[in-house]
Design a protein around this motif. Sequence first.
Motif, mmCIF file in Angstrom:
data_model
loop_
_atom_site.group_PDB
_atom_site.id
_atom_site.type_symbol
_atom_site.label_atom_id
_atom_site.label_comp_id
_atom_site.label_asym_id
_atom_site.label_seq_id
_atom_site.Cartn_x
_atom_site.Cartn_y
_atom_site.Cartn_z
ATOM 1 N N LYS A 7 0.874 -1.167 0.000
ATOM 2 C CA LYS A 7 0.000 0.000 0.000
ATOM 3 C C LYS A 7 0.915 1.221 0.000
ATOM 4 O O LYS A 7 1.803 1.311 0.833
ATOM 5 C CB LYS A 7 -0.863 -0.055 1.268
ATOM 6 C CG LYS A 7 -1.908 0.998 1.358
ATOM 7 C CD LYS A 7 -3.204 0.548 0.710
ATOM 8 C CE LYS A 7 -4.215 1.696 0.783
ATOM 9 N NZ LYS A 7 -5.017 1.840 -0.398
ATOM 10 N N THR A 9 1.507 5.651 -0.782
ATOM 11 C CA THR A 9 0.927 6.979 -1.005
ATOM 12 C C THR A 9 1.238 7.396 -2.445
ATOM 13 O O THR A 9 2.092 6.794 -3.098
ATOM 14 C CB THR A 9 1.552 8.025 -0.069
ATOM 15 O OG1 THR A 9 2.944 8.124 -0.377
ATOM 16 C CG2 THR A 9 1.379 7.629 1.396
ATOM 17 N N SER A 10 0.566 8.440 -2.914
ATOM 18 C CA SER A 10 0.825 8.864 -4.291
ATOM 19 C C SER A 10 2.262 9.352 -4.432
ATOM 20 O O SER A 10 2.880 9.201 -5.487
ATOM 21 C CB SER A 10 -0.181 9.937 -4.730
ATOM 22 O OG SER A 10 -0.100 11.032 -3.877
ATOM 23 N N ILE A 13 4.376 6.306 -4.826
ATOM 24 C CA ILE A 13 4.196 5.731 -6.163
ATOM 25 C C ILE A 13 5.019 6.515 -7.190
ATOM 26 O O ILE A 13 5.638 5.932 -8.077
ATOM 27 C CB ILE A 13 2.695 5.667 -6.534
ATOM 28 C CG1 ILE A 13 2.023 4.574 -5.683
ATOM 29 C CG2 ILE A 13 2.490 5.386 -8.027
ATOM 30 C CD1 ILE A 13 0.539 4.428 -5.852
ATOM 31 N N GLN A 47 -4.374 3.447 -8.937
ATOM 32 C CA GLN A 47 -4.860 4.697 -8.346
ATOM 33 C C GLN A 47 -5.308 4.503 -6.901
ATOM 34 O O GLN A 47 -5.258 5.426 -6.093
ATOM 35 C CB GLN A 47 -6.039 5.244 -9.174
ATOM 36 C CG GLN A 47 -5.572 5.991 -10.421
ATOM 37 C CD GLN A 47 -6.608 6.002 -11.527
ATOM 38 O OE1 GLN A 47 -7.762 5.607 -11.319
ATOM 39 N NE2 GLN A 47 -6.210 6.419 -12.711
ATOM 40 N N GLY A 49 -3.785 3.120 -4.708
ATOM 41 C CA GLY A 49 -2.625 3.130 -3.816
ATOM 42 C C GLY A 49 -2.009 1.739 -3.652
ATOM 43 O O GLY A 49 -0.999 1.586 -2.981
ATOM 44 N N LYS A 77 -5.573 3.764 7.818
ATOM 45 C CA LYS A 77 -5.224 4.801 6.835
ATOM 46 C C LYS A 77 -4.339 5.867 7.462
ATOM 47 O O LYS A 77 -3.353 6.276 6.903
ATOM 48 C CB LYS A 77 -6.503 5.422 6.268
ATOM 49 C CG LYS A 77 -7.245 4.444 5.350
ATOM 50 C CD LYS A 77 -7.572 5.090 4.009
ATOM 51 C CE LYS A 77 -8.053 4.060 3.006
ATOM 52 N NZ LYS A 77 -9.474 3.721 3.186
#
Length: 308
Positions: A7, A9-10, A13, A47, A49, A77
């Motif tokens: 998992k 975060t943007s 990524i 998208q 994540g 989260k």
Amino acid sequence: MPQSVLKATSEDIKKMKSVYAHHLTDTLPPGALFQAKIPGCTITAYQSGKVLFQGQKAEAEANQFSHLKAADSKSKKTPAVTKYSPPSGIASMSVIGSDEVGTGDYFGPITVCAAYVDSSQLALMKELGVKDSKGLKDPQIINIAKDLIKTIPFSLLVLRNEKYNTMQEKGMSQGKMKALLHNQVITSTLEKLDGKQPEAILIDQFAEPGIYFKHLAGKKIIRERTYFSTKAEGIHLSVAAASIIARYAFLIEMDKLSKAAGFDIPKGAGPHVDKAAARLIKQQGEDALRQFTKLHFANTQKAKKWVQ
Ligand code: MN
């Protein structure tokens, strides 16, 4: 087919995408932000994540990003408050902060620094321009670092490429190397304080605290009042100062490598780096890479293709 899911975060990524910059596929599955194919593994970031690693090397590849939580662990989260979360009010305390530079750069060493900033010096740090080094350009880093090294107690370690490659080939993960280096610079900084105890030690988090301490099994570990946070540069100026000194040391090393190569050695791990590595191979032979680069990065194979 073996697979691992992380998992991310943007921002994570984006970083991962740059790691795989020259292995990106031309077409994307629905909902994907990027897809990359390397020998033994396909990496797809969505998208949502989630980042999916598929293939024989899925786990090993996913482990490179061990600071990201596996998606199937029951992580929330918002990061849970643990005993390792920095205490409220830490920004105005006397703190040893630590951070590292160079882990994602193909060329050059890993530099790790711990620095102590006493609460009485916080205002001075701001005057010297200490802040999150990501917002600072190299000339500013150099100027501020030159002031810092005369002003605050710190400890710095430079893990040069040849030693890094030897340790990596013996099976040591980058995560473990970082843990050992952080623990060592924190220990040395504490020793420079002549018995004075900092109110907190703050590590810019690169691994879960449990994993960090596991890496240090068998070592003399600094554990007391030790806290972890991502983006810790923004939490206490000692981490920002440590980061600036580490970046300064990294720049000096990159200068030395550029002199030894006879041309400018680039940062990062993108395609420009492959070309520089290919140039180095042509001029000095493949063995030279050992002194200049983190050999296990995918850039090595890419550079060899440029040479052929
Ligand atoms: Mn960091």
